[in-house]
Design a protein around this motif. Structure first.
Motif, short mmCIF file in Angstrom:
data_model
loop_
_atom_site.label_atom_id
_atom_site.label_comp_id
_atom_site.label_asym_id
_atom_site.label_seq_id
_atom_site.Cartn_x
_atom_site.Cartn_y
_atom_site.Cartn_z
N ARG A 39 0.84 -1.20 0.00
CA ARG A 39 0.00 0.00 0.00
C ARG A 39 0.88 1.25 0.00
NH1 ARG A 39 -3.71 -3.08 4.10
NH2 ARG A 39 -5.13 -4.06 2.61
N ASP A 68 1.05 -5.92 -9.61
CA ASP A 68 -0.28 -6.48 -9.34
C ASP A 68 -0.58 -6.59 -7.85
OD1 ASP A 68 1.72 -8.45 -9.21
OD2 ASP A 68 0.30 -10.06 -9.58
N LYS A 69 0.45 -6.43 -7.01
CA LYS A 69 0.25 -6.45 -5.55
C LYS A 69 0.20 -5.03 -4.97
CE LYS A 69 0.55 -10.96 -5.32
NZ LYS A 69 1.81 -11.63 -4.99
N TRP A 70 0.38 -4.04 -5.81
CA TRP A 70 0.39 -2.64 -5.33
C TRP A 70 -1.03 -2.11 -5.20
CZ3 TRP A 70 4.56 1.41 -6.57
CH2 TRP A 70 5.85 0.83 -6.53
N GLU A 71 -1.27 -1.34 -4.16
CA GLU A 71 -2.47 -0.52 -4.04
C GLU A 71 -2.01 0.93 -3.91
OE1 GLU A 71 -4.81 -2.00 -0.77
OE2 GLU A 71 -5.50 -3.74 -1.92
N LYS A 106 -0.89 -4.84 -13.25
CA LYS A 106 -1.33 -3.46 -13.03
C LYS A 106 -1.71 -3.27 -11.56
CE LYS A 106 -1.09 -1.94 -17.30
NZ LYS A 106 -0.13 -0.89 -17.67
N PRO A 107 -1.34 -2.14 -10.99
CA PRO A 107 -1.73 -1.86 -9.61
C PRO A 107 -3.21 -1.51 -9.51
CG PRO A 107 -0.42 -0.05 -10.48
CD PRO A 107 -0.49 -1.08 -11.55
N THR A 108 -3.74 -1.67 -8.30
CA THR A 108 -5.06 -1.14 -7.99
C THR A 108 -4.87 0.32 -7.61
OG1 THR A 108 -5.79 -3.30 -7.18
CG2 THR A 108 -7.06 -1.37 -6.46
N VAL A 109 -5.63 1.21 -8.24
CA VAL A 109 -5.45 2.64 -8.01
C VAL A 109 -6.74 3.23 -7.45
CG1 VAL A 109 -4.85 4.85 -9.07
CG2 VAL A 109 -3.81 2.74 -9.93
N TYR A 110 -6.61 3.96 -6.35
CA TYR A 110 -7.76 4.59 -5.70
C TYR A 110 -7.73 6.09 -5.97
CZ TYR A 110 -8.32 0.16 -3.24
OH TYR A 110 -8.50 -1.17 -2.94
N THR A 130 -13.04 5.43 1.64
CA THR A 130 -12.26 4.47 0.85
C THR A 130 -11.10 3.91 1.67
OG1 THR A 130 -12.82 5.57 -1.23
CG2 THR A 130 -10.85 4.18 -1.23
N VAL A 134 -10.40 -0.06 3.14
CA VAL A 134 -9.19 -0.83 2.85
C VAL A 134 -8.41 -1.15 4.13
CG1 VAL A 134 -6.93 -0.75 1.71
CG2 VAL A 134 -8.97 0.09 0.51
#
Length: 262
Positions: A39, A68-71, A106-110, A130, A134
């Motif tokens: 994170r 792919d493990k990044w938020e 790809k990272p998950t992007v908030y 949000t 998380v």
């Protein structure tokens, strides 16, 4: 009393980028060992360009960045559409996200919810929700603990959208704050609160160029500088903070810097 922040000084970006990459990979490994996700909170300004240099150029060192493990969260954001030139999301997307090789994931992007562009307080509340979803989904936490915060330092000592002398610096409970009258345009923004920025497991500032030398001297060499937003993070987080700077940015700074191993 803990150890002071780390001040790593380099000749230039060619020198700085590989060390920043190694630092990020170390933070990634620790996070994935701890809870299988990484994170990260990012700010805007010149930081995404430097970050892109560190992350996207494989010549900068070994190790695989597991996107792919990044938020990815935003340490601050402007109340503008996501494709607006002032948007930190647009900057990060343009400099980094769009250039990640497909095979690395790809990272998950908030990003912010643009439904609330006209109500910056509601935008801050929604972004805080949000974060709660998380970071506090399973149990109650007082503050979110980012694995890594990647921040910049303005010429006045501001970071995120926390400006010197702002009443927002006194906020102790909220995670995300709104601003309607930022001293830098655009005026409407949201930002992580000071306690959240101080709470990161690892916190990295990137500051380059001779235009930063006066504020760096103030932050590191004076008592007044310790009350600036960057100085307040230094004081609270101590050795959890690492500064990545070039030599022009710390010309005349007395605080000891070092080159090399992290």
């Amino acid at each position: 009393m803990g150890k002071p922040p780390n001040l790593f000084a380099f000749q230039g970006l060619d020198d700085l980028a590989p060390s920043l990459r190694a630092y990020i990979l170390d933070a990634q490994k620790s996070a994935l060992d701890r809870h299988h996700v990484f994170r990260v909170a990012l700010s805007g300004g010149s930081l995404p360009k430097v970050l892109a240099r560190a992350l996207l150029d494989e010549k900068n060192g070994e190790g695989v960045i597991q996107y792919d493990k990044w938020e990815i969260f935003f340490a601050d954001e402007r109340a503008v559409p996501l494709d607006h030139e002032d948007s930190n999301y647009r900057l990060v997307k343009q400099e980094i996200l769009d250039k990640i090789p497909q095979q690395l994931g790809k990272p998950t992007v908030y990003s912010i919810d643009v439904k609330y562009l006209d109500d910056v307080q509601e935008m801050a509340d929604q972004y805080e929700k949000t974060l709660v979803s998380v970071f506090a989904a399973r149990d109650s936490v007082k503050l979110p603990m980012f694995d890594l915060l990647l921040l910049g330092c303005g010429p006045d000592g501001h970071t995120c959208s926390l400006f010197p002398g702002s009443p927002l610096l006194r906020e102790l409970d909220a995670w995300v704050l709104s601003i309607s009258d930022s001293p830098k345009p655009p005026p409407k923004r949201i930002t992580l609160s000071l306690p959240v920025t101080q709470h990161g497991i690892k916190i990295a500032f990137i500051a380059t160029g001779g235009g930063k030398k006066d504020i760096m001297k103030e932050i590191f060499d004076t008592e007044e500088g310790q009350q600036l937003p960057c100085g307040l993070i230094n004081s609270a987080a101590q050795e959890r903070v690492s500064w990545f700077v070039d030599h022009p940015a710390i010309e005349g700074v007395s605080f000891p810097s070092r080159r090399g191993s992290l």
